[in-house]
Scaffold this motif. Structure first.
Motif, PDB file in Angstrom:
ATOM      1  N   GLY A  37       4.777  -8.547  -3.011  1.00 49.55           N
ATOM      2  CA  GLY A  37       5.294 -10.165  -3.369  1.00 49.55           C
ATOM      3  C   GLY A  37       3.603 -10.899  -4.316  1.00 49.55           C
ATOM      4  N   ASP A  38       3.681 -11.987  -2.564  1.00 46.10           N
ATOM      5  CA  ASP A  38       2.269 -12.693  -3.023  1.00 46.10           C
ATOM      6  C   ASP A  38       0.938 -11.258  -3.223  1.00 46.10           C
ATOM      7  N   ALA A  39       0.737 -10.503  -2.115  1.00 47.32           N
ATOM      8  CA  ALA A  39      -0.235  -9.662  -2.575  1.00 47.32           C
ATOM      9  C   ALA A  39      -0.021  -9.617  -3.752  1.00 47.32           C
ATOM     10  N   GLY A  40       1.383  -8.991  -4.835  1.00 44.68           N
ATOM     11  CA  GLY A  40       1.288  -8.433  -6.085  1.00 44.68           C
ATOM     12  C   GLY A  40      -0.092  -9.826  -7.092  1.00 44.68           C
ATOM     13  N   ASP A  41      -0.126 -10.535  -6.663  1.00 51.29           N
ATOM     14  CA  ASP A  41      -0.317 -11.785  -7.347  1.00 51.29           C
ATOM     15  C   ASP A  41      -2.253 -11.565  -7.157  1.00 51.29           C
ATOM     16  N   VAL A  42      -2.745 -10.794  -6.255  1.00 42.79           N
ATOM     17  CA  VAL A  42      -4.054 -10.995  -6.131  1.00 42.79           C
ATOM     18  C   VAL A  42      -4.952  -9.780  -6.045  1.00 42.79           C
ATOM     19  N   TYR A  43      -3.592  -8.029  -5.866  1.00 42.37           N
ATOM     20  CA  TYR A  43      -4.095  -7.573  -6.099  1.00 42.37           C
ATOM     21  C   TYR A  43      -3.487  -6.628  -7.213  1.00 42.37           C
ATOM     22  N   SER A  44      -4.145  -5.310  -7.234  1.00 44.34           N
ATOM     23  CA  SER A  44      -3.893  -4.531  -8.573  1.00 44.34           C
ATOM     24  C   SER A  44      -3.092  -2.868  -8.117  1.00 44.34           C
ATOM     25  N   VAL A  45      -4.041  -2.936  -7.226  1.00 40.61           N
ATOM     26  CA  VAL A  45      -3.178  -1.484  -6.259  1.00 40.61           C
ATOM     27  C   VAL A  45      -3.931  -1.126  -5.078  1.00 40.61           C
ATOM     28  N   ASN A  46      -3.388  -0.664  -4.643  1.00 44.46           N
ATOM     29  CA  ASN A  46      -3.924  -0.032  -2.891  1.00 44.46           C
ATOM     30  C   ASN A  46      -3.564   1.827  -2.915  1.00 44.46           C
ATOM     31  N   PHE A  47      -4.978   1.750  -2.329  1.00 43.33           N
ATOM     32  CA  PHE A  47      -4.595   3.240  -2.201  1.00 43.33           C
ATOM     33  C   PHE A  47      -6.217   3.526  -1.027  1.00 43.33           C
ATOM     34  N   GLY A  48      -5.403   4.820  -0.081  1.00 47.43           N
ATOM     35  CA  GLY A  48      -7.110   5.486   1.199  1.00 47.43           C
ATOM     36  C   GLY A  48      -5.972   6.967   1.730  1.00 47.43           C
ATOM     37  N   ALA A  49      -6.814   6.600   3.245  1.00 53.41           N
ATOM     38  CA  ALA A  49      -6.732   7.362   3.591  1.00 53.41           C
ATOM     39  C   ALA A  49      -6.521   7.530   4.867  1.00 53.41           C
ATOM     40  N   ASP A  50      -5.163   8.491   5.552  1.00 54.04           N
ATOM     41  CA  ASP A  50      -4.777   8.245   6.528  1.00 54.04           C
ATOM     42  C   ASP A  50      -5.092   9.310   7.559  1.00 54.04           C
ATOM     43  N   LEU A  51      -5.296   9.132   8.810  1.00 51.35           N
ATOM     44  CA  LEU A  51      -5.695  10.210   9.701  1.00 51.35           C
ATOM     45  C   LEU A  51      -4.558  10.081  10.961  1.00 51.35           C
ATOM     46  N   ALA A  52      -3.514  11.056  11.668  1.00 56.01           N
ATOM     47  CA  ALA A  52      -3.007  10.988  12.636  1.00 56.01           C
ATOM     48  C   ALA A  52      -3.023  12.378  13.385  1.00 56.01           C
ATOM     49  N   TYR A  53      -2.349  11.939  14.562  1.00 56.01           N
ATOM     50  CA  TYR A  53      -2.475  12.827  15.514  1.00 56.01           C
ATOM     51  C   TYR A  53      -0.670  12.785  15.983  1.00 56.01           C
ATOM     52  N   MET A  54       0.141  13.886  16.300  1.00 53.76           N
ATOM     53  CA  MET A  54       1.250  13.686  16.931  1.00 53.76           C
ATOM     54  C   MET A  54       1.607  14.901  17.695  1.00 53.76           C
ATOM     55  N   PHE A  55       1.890  14.238  19.129  1.00 50.28           N
ATOM     56  CA  PHE A  55       2.558  14.689  19.982  1.00 50.28           C
ATOM     57  C   PHE A  55       3.560  14.610  19.871  1.00 50.28           C
ATOM     58  N   PRO A  56       4.445  16.571  20.424  1.00 47.96           N
ATOM     59  CA  PRO A  56       5.573  16.594  20.319  1.00 47.96           C
ATOM     60  C   PRO A  56       6.473  16.421  21.023  1.00 47.96           C
ATOM     61  N   MET A  57       7.962  15.407  21.079  1.00 50.17           N
ATOM     62  CA  MET A  57       8.747  14.422  22.242  1.00 50.17           C
ATOM     63  C   MET A  57       9.532  15.816  22.294  1.00 50.17           C
ATOM     64  N   GLY A  58       9.915  16.592  21.606  1.00 49.07           N
ATOM     65  CA  GLY A  58      11.450  17.540  21.713  1.00 49.07           C
ATOM     66  C   GLY A  58      10.847  17.941  20.640  1.00 49.07           C
TER      67      GLY A  58
END
Length: 166
Positions: A37-58
């Motif tokens: 979309g509009d972000a494609g007109d301003v930015y060329s690429v997106n990259f990064g790092a993620d961190l999560a903690y998950m809790f089992p619910m079933g």
């Protein structure tokens, strides 16, 4: 917003109380994408790092929290007064949900707020990321759509990612 935060806290507290199997835990990963979309007109690429903690619910469902760093590399845009390149970056703080369709395939979604940390003045906004992926006991590979909606517009990208489960 206060009710949403209290609801998330209640779900997480319930997750601590009911977590009895070992499917939850820490996840650390990376992602890369193409701005849309509009972000494609301003930015060329997106990259990064993620961190999560998950809790089992079933057996098939997990809830958790996630954060990270998502960088948007700017394109050089001609403003009529010279070329300008603006790089954007966001730090999402979100709740995460993960549903296993079977042993290997899953659907997931993140929902929260993304704090702007890029060049110049910028606004954070509502952060959302639906995704679908393939998983093993120690890894996840996914395809997702990341969106950040703020009062001044939206930043979005389609991308891939990988995460290691601890």
């Amino acid at each position: 917003m206060k009710k949403l935060l209290l609801s998330v806290a209640a779900v997480l507290a319930f997750g601590f109380a009911s977590a009895q199997d070992s499917d939850g835990g820490f996840q650390a990963g990376i992602h890369a994408g193409i701005p849309m979309g509009d972000a494609g007109d301003v930015y060329s690429v997106n990259f990064g790092a993620d961190l999560a903690y998950m809790f089992p619910m079933g057996d098939s469902f997990q809830l958790g929290v996630t954060t990270g760093y998502s960088y948007y590399s700017g394109k050089s845009n001609d403003t009529g007064f010279g070329k300008v390149k603006v790089n954007g970056a966001f730090i999402p703080v979100a709740a995460a949900a993960h549903y296993s369709l079977n042993t290997n395939w899953f659907l997931g979604a993140d929902l929260g707020y993304a704090v702007y940390s890029g060049d110049g003045d910028g606004d954070g906004g509502v952060y959302y990321q639906p995704k679908v992926g393939y998983q093993t006991e120690t890894m996840e590979l996914f395809l997702g759509y990341k969106g950040i909606s703020a009062s001044g517009g939206a930043v979005s990208s389609v991308g891939v990612g990988a995460a290691y489960k601890f």
